[in-house]
Design an enzyme around this catalytic site. Structure first.
Site, short mmCIF file in Angstrom:
data_model
loop_
_atom_site.label_atom_id
_atom_site.label_comp_id
_atom_site.label_asym_id
_atom_site.label_seq_id
_atom_site.Cartn_x
_atom_site.Cartn_y
_atom_site.Cartn_z
N HIS A 195 -1.37 1.76 15.91
CA HIS A 195 -0.13 2.16 15.24
C HIS A 195 1.07 2.05 16.17
CE1 HIS A 195 -3.33 4.07 12.87
NE2 HIS A 195 -2.50 3.95 11.85
N GLU B 295 0.84 -1.20 0.00
CA GLU B 295 0.00 0.00 0.00
C GLU B 295 0.87 1.26 0.00
OE1 GLU B 295 -2.63 -0.27 3.37
OE2 GLU B 295 -2.69 -2.45 3.14
N ASP C 73 0.63 -3.44 12.80
CA ASP C 73 -0.67 -3.49 13.48
C ASP C 73 -1.77 -4.06 12.58
OD1 ASP C 73 -0.06 -1.16 15.84
OD2 ASP C 73 1.01 -0.97 13.94
N ILE D 28 -1.18 -6.38 10.09
CA ILE D 28 -0.66 -7.56 9.39
C ILE D 28 -1.52 -8.80 9.58
CG2 ILE D 28 0.79 -8.55 11.23
CD1 ILE D 28 3.04 -8.77 9.14
N LEU E 4 -5.68 -2.41 -0.79
CA LEU E 4 -5.60 -2.46 0.66
C LEU E 4 -6.12 -3.83 1.10
CD1 LEU E 4 -6.71 0.48 2.97
CD2 LEU E 4 -6.70 -1.90 3.70
N ALA E 5 -5.24 -4.82 1.03
CA ALA E 5 -5.62 -6.20 1.31
C ALA E 5 -4.36 -6.95 1.71
CB ALA E 5 -6.27 -6.84 0.07
N GLU E 6 -4.12 -7.03 3.01
CA GLU E 6 -2.84 -7.54 3.50
C GLU E 6 -2.60 -9.00 3.13
OE1 GLU E 6 -3.76 -3.85 5.61
OE2 GLU E 6 -4.93 -5.68 5.25
N PRO F 63 -4.60 -9.85 8.93
CA PRO F 63 -5.29 -10.55 7.83
C PRO F 63 -4.35 -11.41 6.97
CG PRO F 63 -6.06 -8.29 7.98
CD PRO F 63 -4.88 -8.41 8.90
N PHE G 90 1.73 -1.04 8.31
CA PHE G 90 1.95 -1.06 9.76
C PHE G 90 1.78 -2.50 10.23
CE2 PHE G 90 0.49 3.24 8.95
CZ PHE G 90 1.31 4.03 9.73
#
Length: 711
Positions: free
Chosen positions: A511, A399, A466, A468, A439-441, A470, A464
């Protein structure tokens, strides 16, 4: 002879022509060969069930009911040319690719000679490198994202000059199969989004047998999967009765031809049957009526193919019976061979967890080293530039990592990540080597896994740490297990970069997390956690030399701190994983730490020395998987006291592992209990005084160290 059969002339050899027969447009020889494979597939399922009941195999999951579909597909797919991410029902496809009955049953009995996993995986978890069948995992649907990454890699490789260790074909495709239950998983939908956006050559095959274990399809989704995916632009959708060999073969031909022609992805939704229970651990008569099972038996694809070939004059009933008998004989013989094959060696169960590159520890630069002094964040940026300039296999994506849309590059400054660590990568190396993703980890990491399996060196960034979570299935169940579950046949050289940590004054709960201990608990995942610019550069260089997945944690607070600045090391300064540094020598107490608490520990040590309370040595681990036990042990044997400091929460933090190891291995050398300083067992708050009360501070370290020195 049936009127649907006719005689044609076909090549029989270099010197002669021989008559060949066609039935419904297919050569008799191919039909008979596929019937043999269908019967063999079914016989192997039955043999595995028998072995499992005898406790000579330990699990079974059947491919029964899927045979006609898979054999129809096999005529249009190319093992060793295309790339395959199958699922556990694809037994007939593996047989069509040349996998032998013995090789199938070696996995069922858990033999060390099992070519797919050496006895490490359940039956029907395929993995054959020479056939481009990637090692299979168990989580349903998770294979879809690596499959998309594989197709993405093939396109990239095909468009570049030859890349070291990478091959691609102009019209290759990536095959991925799954059940209709797996189509409920988010990773399936994320993969479709990317495949359609990039118009990738991916063939999805949804083998719909009506049940996800005991859950009927009507309770899984509001409509059949072929209807649900209808809104994806560029996705060719095909529906077929997968019990009909001829229809399956025809539909597969059309779908494969379109994908090979570059028209984008296709999805085949095939209805099949499930004559046996979901697995050996299931009894489907408990939730399916006898009438339903009897009705489904009438649709059995193997019986149907045999019946059609008899009616078409391709073979007689006696010949069909002989084929069935021969299939059972082959399965029986294969079982006998598998049962006497070698068992796995228990002493080698830890082989292939990971393999570190063979690197020599470089000399630590002194305080007067020549060169430009750079920040921690700038060291990462420069190292990425340096590595990408020398290795075209490296691709950076995630991202916001790109600078800007290509049309705007000349008019704007560019972003290059929220912390600027990827700035100018797109400008320097192009949009196919540094690019933004949705936006799709899970998709970001999963695509990286697929690219790594093609021997690229992908570097996906999670914005981040924070966020991770998914992607956890792709990290834990896919990337980290690949070398081990394939018994060393496959590796996954992916470097996942993630900003981490707090001390931000306003970062708040989402964060400011660390959580490294959660990842340290995953065998097969290497973890770097540097505290200064020089080490960040050296470890990042080492990460890209590894053939296993690396989680590279970049502490946000350190990115621009003056105390984390260093002379940028020369390109040949590569820091091996598992080598700690003594950043402050001492004789009375050892502090073991890493990341942002290294500087805080040094400050606390300085205060203690100023007050003449004792001499404190500070060890920076630099990597936590593996971590340098030897350096810690050498220090503790001299000082006799240990304080472990880290930023993450104290309960089950990584410091607990260090403390337990020290207590277990160095008890006789200790003059005091092992102590820990870490964050409180709560979340990091937004308001600065609350954040400071949560995370370990210099005073916390000072007090704990003072008390240990006085013990």
């Amino acid at each position: 002879m049936s009127p649907l059969s006719r005689t044609i002339e076909a090549d029989a050899g270099p010197d002669q022509l021989a008559p060949q027969l066609l039935y419904r447009g297919v050569l008799h020889g191919e039909l008979l060969a596929d019937l043999r494979l269908a019967c063999l597939s079914r016989a192997l399922d039955e043999r595995e069930i028998s072995l499992q009941k005898q406790s000579r195999a330990f699990f079974h999951i059947a491919g029964a009911g899927h045979e006609a579909l898979l054999l129809g597909l096999a005529h249009h797919l190319r093992a060793g040319y295309d790339w395959f991410f199958p699922y556990y029902r694809d037994l007939a496809l593996m047989l069509a690719f040349g996998v032998t009955p013995k090789e199938i049953l070696l996995q069922a009995v858990g033999s060390g000679e099992d070519p797919a996993s050496g006895g490490r995986q359940m039956p029907s978890h395929w993995g054959f490198a020479d056939k481009h069948v990637f090692t299979q995992s168990s989580p349903t649907g998770s294979q879809c994202l690596p499959a998309v990454g594989c197709a993405e890699a093939g396109r990239y490789i095909g468009r570049r000059s030859p890349l070291r260790g990478c091959t691609a074909q102009d019209d290759e495709l990536t095959y991925v199969s799954l059940g209709e239950g797996s189509a409920s998983e988010g990773e399936f939908w994320e993969s479709l989004s990317t495949a359609c956006t990039l118009r990738l050559p991916v063939l999805y095959v949804v083998e719909d047998n009506g049940y996800a274990i005991s859950v009927p399809v009507a309770e899984q989704s509001p409509a059949p999967i072929s209807e649900l995916v209808g809104s994806f632009p560029g996705l060719a959708i095909h529906r077929v009765d997968g019990c009909d060999y001829f229809a399956s073969r025809a539909v597969a031909g059309r779908a494969v031809d379109d994908v090979r022609a570059g028209l984008g992805p296709a999805l085949i939704h095939a209805t099949v049957t499930r004559p046996f229970s979901h697995s050996a651990a299931d009894t489907q008569s408990r939730y399916r009526s006898a009438a339903e099972l009897a009705e489904e038996a009438e649709r059995d694809p193997v019986a149907r193919l045999e019946r059609e070939l008899i009616e078409g004059g391709v073979l007689s009933p006696d010949e069909a019976a002989a084929i069935r008998a021969e299939a059972h004989r082959q399965a029986s013989d294969a079982a006998k061979e598998a049962l006497v094959a070698a068992r796995p060696d228990p002493l080698r169960v830890t082989d292939h967890v990971y393999a570190l590159p063979d690197l020599v520890l470089p000399e630590e630069p002194g305080p007067d080293a020549a060169g430009e002094v750079v920040s921690f964040g700038e060291a990462i940026r420069r190292t990425l530039h340096e590595l990408m300039a020398t290795d075209e296999r490296i691709r950076v994506f995630g991202e916001d990592v790109a600078d800007a849309p290509a049309a705007l590059l000349e008019a704007v400054d560019g972003k290059g990540g929220v912390f600027g660590t990827t700035r100018d990568l797109q400008r320097s190396f192009g949009g196919d080597r540094c690019y933004n993703t949705p936006l799709a980890e899970a998709s970001i990491v999963g695509r990286g896994v697929g690219q790594a399996l093609r021997n690229l060196r992908p570097a996906p960034e999670i914005q981040f740490v924070d966020y991770i979570w998914p992607a956890m299935q792709q990290i834990k169940c896919e990337a980290a297990t690949i070398r081990w579950r394939s018994n060393g046949a496959f590796t996954c050289p992916v470097v996942v970069r993630a900003p981490v940590g707090g001390y931000l004054n306003g970062g708040a709960i989402w964060h400011s997390q660390c959580g490294e201990s959660i990842f340290a608990h995953i065998p097969g995942l290497l973890i770097a956690f540097p505290s200064r610019a020089r080490d960040a550069a050296g470890l990042l260089r080492a990460a890209f030399l590894a053939d296993d997945p690396v989680l590279f944690l970049e502490h946000k607070h350190l990115l621009r701190q003056a105390y984390a600045r260093d002379v940028f090391p020369p390109p040949d300064w590569v820091l091996p994983f598992g080598r700690a540094a003594c950043v402050r020598p001492g004789s009375d107490l050892t502090i073991v730490t890493y990341g942002a608490t290294v500087e805080k520990s040094c400050r606390a040590a300085g205060l203690l020395e100023e007050q003449r309370r004792g001499s404190v040595e500070v060890i920076d681990l630099r990597t936590i998987v593996p971590w340098d036990q030897e350096t810690v042990a050498e220090s503790v044997r001299r000082t006799g006291r240990v304080l472990v400091v880290h930023e993450d929460v104290v309960t089950c933090g990584f410091g607990a592992e260090v403390a337990a190891w020290v207590a277990d291995q160095l008890f006789a050398d200790l003059d005091a209990p092992v102590r820990r300083v870490a964050a409180k067992d709560t979340h990091v708050a937004y308001e600065p005084t609350l954040e400071a009360a949560t995370l370990p501070q210099v005073d916390d370290i000072f007090i704990a160290a003072r008390d240990l020195l006085a013990y």
